[in-house]
Design a protein around this motif. Structure first.
Motif, PDB file in Angstrom:
ATOM      1  N   GLY A 107       0.809  -1.215   0.000  1.00  0.00           N
ATOM      2  CA  GLY A 107       0.000   0.000   0.000  1.00  0.00           C
ATOM      3  C   GLY A 107       0.843   1.267   0.000  1.00  0.00           C
ATOM      4  N   ALA A 108       0.161   2.401  -0.060  1.00  0.00           N
ATOM      5  CA  ALA A 108       0.728   3.758  -0.097  1.00  0.00           C
ATOM      6  C   ALA A 108       1.368   4.076  -1.457  1.00  0.00           C
ATOM      7  CB  ALA A 108       1.704   3.990   1.039  1.00  0.00           C
ATOM      8  N   LYS A 109       1.757   5.335  -1.613  1.00  0.00           N
ATOM      9  CA  LYS A 109       2.282   5.806  -2.907  1.00  0.00           C
ATOM     10  C   LYS A 109       3.607   5.118  -3.237  1.00  0.00           C
ATOM     11  CE  LYS A 109      -0.178  10.028  -3.342  1.00  0.00           C
ATOM     12  NZ  LYS A 109      -0.418  10.727  -2.061  1.00  0.00           N
ATOM     13  N   GLY A 135       0.495   0.860  -3.357  1.00  0.00           N
ATOM     14  CA  GLY A 135      -0.962   0.746  -3.375  1.00  0.00           C
ATOM     15  C   GLY A 135      -1.598   1.253  -4.654  1.00  0.00           C
ATOM     16  N   TYR A 136      -0.803   1.534  -5.665  1.00  0.00           N
ATOM     17  CA  TYR A 136      -1.372   2.026  -6.927  1.00  0.00           C
ATOM     18  C   TYR A 136      -1.137   1.043  -8.067  1.00  0.00           C
ATOM     19  CZ  TYR A 136      -2.343   6.044  -4.147  1.00  0.00           C
ATOM     20  OH  TYR A 136      -2.847   6.845  -3.152  1.00  0.00           O
ATOM     21  N   LEU A 159      -4.281   0.834   2.235  1.00  0.00           N
ATOM     22  CA  LEU A 159      -4.969   1.400   1.061  1.00  0.00           C
ATOM     23  C   LEU A 159      -6.000   2.442   1.463  1.00  0.00           C
ATOM     24  CD1 LEU A 159      -5.693  -1.957  -0.830  1.00  0.00           C
ATOM     25  CD2 LEU A 159      -3.815  -0.369  -1.271  1.00  0.00           C
ATOM     26  N   GLY A 160      -6.045   2.783   2.755  1.00  0.00           N
ATOM     27  CA  GLY A 160      -7.105   3.670   3.248  1.00  0.00           C
ATOM     28  C   GLY A 160      -8.327   2.836   3.588  1.00  0.00           C
ATOM     29  N   GLY A 184      -4.212   1.879   7.202  1.00  0.00           N
ATOM     30  CA  GLY A 184      -4.451   3.276   6.794  1.00  0.00           C
ATOM     31  C   GLY A 184      -3.201   3.994   6.328  1.00  0.00           C
ATOM     32  N   GLY A 185      -2.935   5.143   6.922  1.00  0.00           N
ATOM     33  CA  GLY A 185      -1.799   5.964   6.488  1.00  0.00           C
ATOM     34  C   GLY A 185      -0.494   5.649   7.217  1.00  0.00           C
ATOM     35  N   ASP A 188       2.945   6.077   5.514  1.00  0.00           N
ATOM     36  CA  ASP A 188       3.355   7.475   5.322  1.00  0.00           C
ATOM     37  C   ASP A 188       4.069   7.979   6.567  1.00  0.00           C
ATOM     38  OD1 ASP A 188       2.144   8.027   2.669  1.00  0.00           O
ATOM     39  OD2 ASP A 188       0.311   7.544   3.741  1.00  0.00           O
TER      40      ASP A 188
HETATM   41  N1  UDP Z   1      -3.720   4.633  -0.865  1.00  0.00           N
HETATM   42  C1  UDP Z   1      -3.277   3.623  -1.705  1.00  0.00           C
HETATM   43  N2  UDP Z   1      -3.976   3.357  -2.845  1.00  0.00           N
HETATM   44  C2  UDP Z   1      -5.112   4.018  -3.174  1.00  0.00           C
HETATM   45  C3  UDP Z   1      -5.584   5.037  -2.287  1.00  0.00           C
HETATM   46  C4  UDP Z   1      -4.860   5.318  -1.131  1.00  0.00           C
HETATM   47  O1  UDP Z   1      -2.258   2.988  -1.427  1.00  0.00           O
HETATM   48  O2  UDP Z   1      -5.702   3.713  -4.214  1.00  0.00           O
HETATM   49  C5  UDP Z   1      -2.938   4.909   0.350  1.00  0.00           C
HETATM   50  C6  UDP Z   1      -2.481   6.356   0.514  1.00  0.00           C
HETATM   51  O3  UDP Z   1      -1.301   6.560  -0.232  1.00  0.00           O
HETATM   52  C7  UDP Z   1      -2.262   6.428   2.011  1.00  0.00           C
HETATM   53  C8  UDP Z   1      -3.309   5.457   2.565  1.00  0.00           C
HETATM   54  O4  UDP Z   1      -3.749   4.692   1.461  1.00  0.00           O
HETATM   55  O5  UDP Z   1      -0.974   5.956   2.333  1.00  0.00           O
HETATM   56  C9  UDP Z   1      -4.541   6.137   3.184  1.00  0.00           C
HETATM   57  O6  UDP Z   1      -4.188   6.877   4.263  1.00  0.00           O
HETATM   58  P1  UDP Z   1      -5.251   7.640   5.166  1.00  0.00           P
HETATM   59  O7  UDP Z   1      -4.479   8.351   6.211  1.00  0.00           O
HETATM   60  O8  UDP Z   1      -6.215   8.395   4.315  1.00  0.00           O
HETATM   61  O9  UDP Z   1      -5.977   6.386   5.831  1.00  0.00           O
HETATM   62  P2  UDP Z   1      -7.368   6.316   6.567  1.00  0.00           P
HETATM   63  O10 UDP Z   1      -7.597   7.658   7.251  1.00  0.00           O
HETATM   64  O11 UDP Z   1      -8.374   6.000   5.522  1.00  0.00           O
HETATM   65  O12 UDP Z   1      -7.190   5.172   7.517  1.00  0.00           O
END
Ligand code: UDP
Length: 237
Positions: A107-109, A135-136, A159-160, A184-185, A188
């Motif tokens: 996951g993540a960028k 995650g893309y 992936l959120g 989640g994030g 990051d």
């Molecule tokens: N993300 C991803 N693929 C996607 C959409 C989001 O990997 O298609 C990742 C995004 O880069 C980030 C995480 O998902 O690292 C979402 O973080 P966020 O803090 O928004 O998580 P949430 O608050 O939903 O738990």
């Protein structure tokens, strides 16, 4: 070991009970799914039955957020420790490194999970991170193949929410992995792209306040906390 808030189950395990359970799950080759629960998700699940079912299908719903702790106090429940997604991830990585278990980051960028891997390895030199995928990446077959080839015991999926929880539920049977956690994030934060609140704020349960000062647009999300508490107080269940 579960409590129920507005229909959503929340586990009342402590960190050490959870890690013991998880190591046992791996050793007995059981699959388990960890999801972080906060008031915002509970309110969303009240309106979205699919999400409600999904959250309740998880093996361990960890109480991420002071709102759940306060609600448990009101109900004379047993949840008295906040277990955040990222702290659970760190605890599991530490436990994995001490017990010879492997982990995978998905996951993540692009580049973020790789950086998170390097930072985790620097902190926990015995940790074995057997793969990362951003995650893309679109090719789901390739993702599943890479994970199965790496053969991890634990996978962290960033992936959120709720995309990561749906991904886990839809794929867990086809993957040779025992433990799935939606984080989640967290990558990051682990990669150093986003800073957590200083220890002072975290210690006093004021992380939300720090984030509010840094990102005032969060007010809309944060107002969900008093709404959640009011609903819990006035609900019978
Ligand atoms: N993300 C991803 N693929 C996607 C959409 C989001 O990997 O298609 C990742 C995004 O880069 C980030 C995480 O998902 O690292 C979402 O973080 P966020 O803090 O928004 O998580 P949430 O608050 O939903 O738990």
């Amino acid at each position: 070991m579960k409590e129920n808030y507005l229909g959503v189950e929340v586990s009342s395990y402590s960190y050490s009970q959870l890690t013991d359970q998880i190591i046992e799950d791996i050793n007995k080759d059981r699959k388990s799914f960890i999801v972080a629960i906060n008031p915002e998700k509970v309110l969303k699940a009240e309106k979205d039955k699919d999400l409600l079912q999904l959250l309740n299908k998880a093996t361990y719903q960890i109480p991420d957020g002071v709102g759940i702790l306060i609600a448990s106090k009101f109900r004379n429940g047993n949840i008295n420790e906040r277990i955040t997604g990222i702290d659970m991830l760190m605890t599991l990585c530490k436990t994995a490194s001490e017990n010879g278990k492997n982990v995978f980051l998905y996951g993540a960028k692009p580049g973020v999970a790789e950086q998170a891997k390097q930072n985790l390895e620097a902190k926990l030199p015995n940790l074995s991170i057997v793969g990362v995928i951003d995650g893309y990446e679109k090719d789901q077959e390739s993702i599943k193949r890479q994970i199965n080839d790496a053969n991890p015991d634990i996978i962290f999926v960033a992936l959120g929410s709720p995309a990561q929880e749906y991904w886990i539920l839809n794929n867990m049977e086809q993957l040779n992995v025992n433990i799935f956690q939606g984080v989640g994030g967290s990558f990051d934060v682990l990669s150093g792209n986003i800073k957590r609140a200083p220890a002072f704020f975290r210690k006093f349960g004021l992380e939300w306040f720090y984030r509010l000062i840094k990102e005032p647009f969060r007010i809309k999300r944060q107002l969900k906390l008093p709404l959640f508490l009011l609903k819990v107080i006035f609900s019978k269940k």
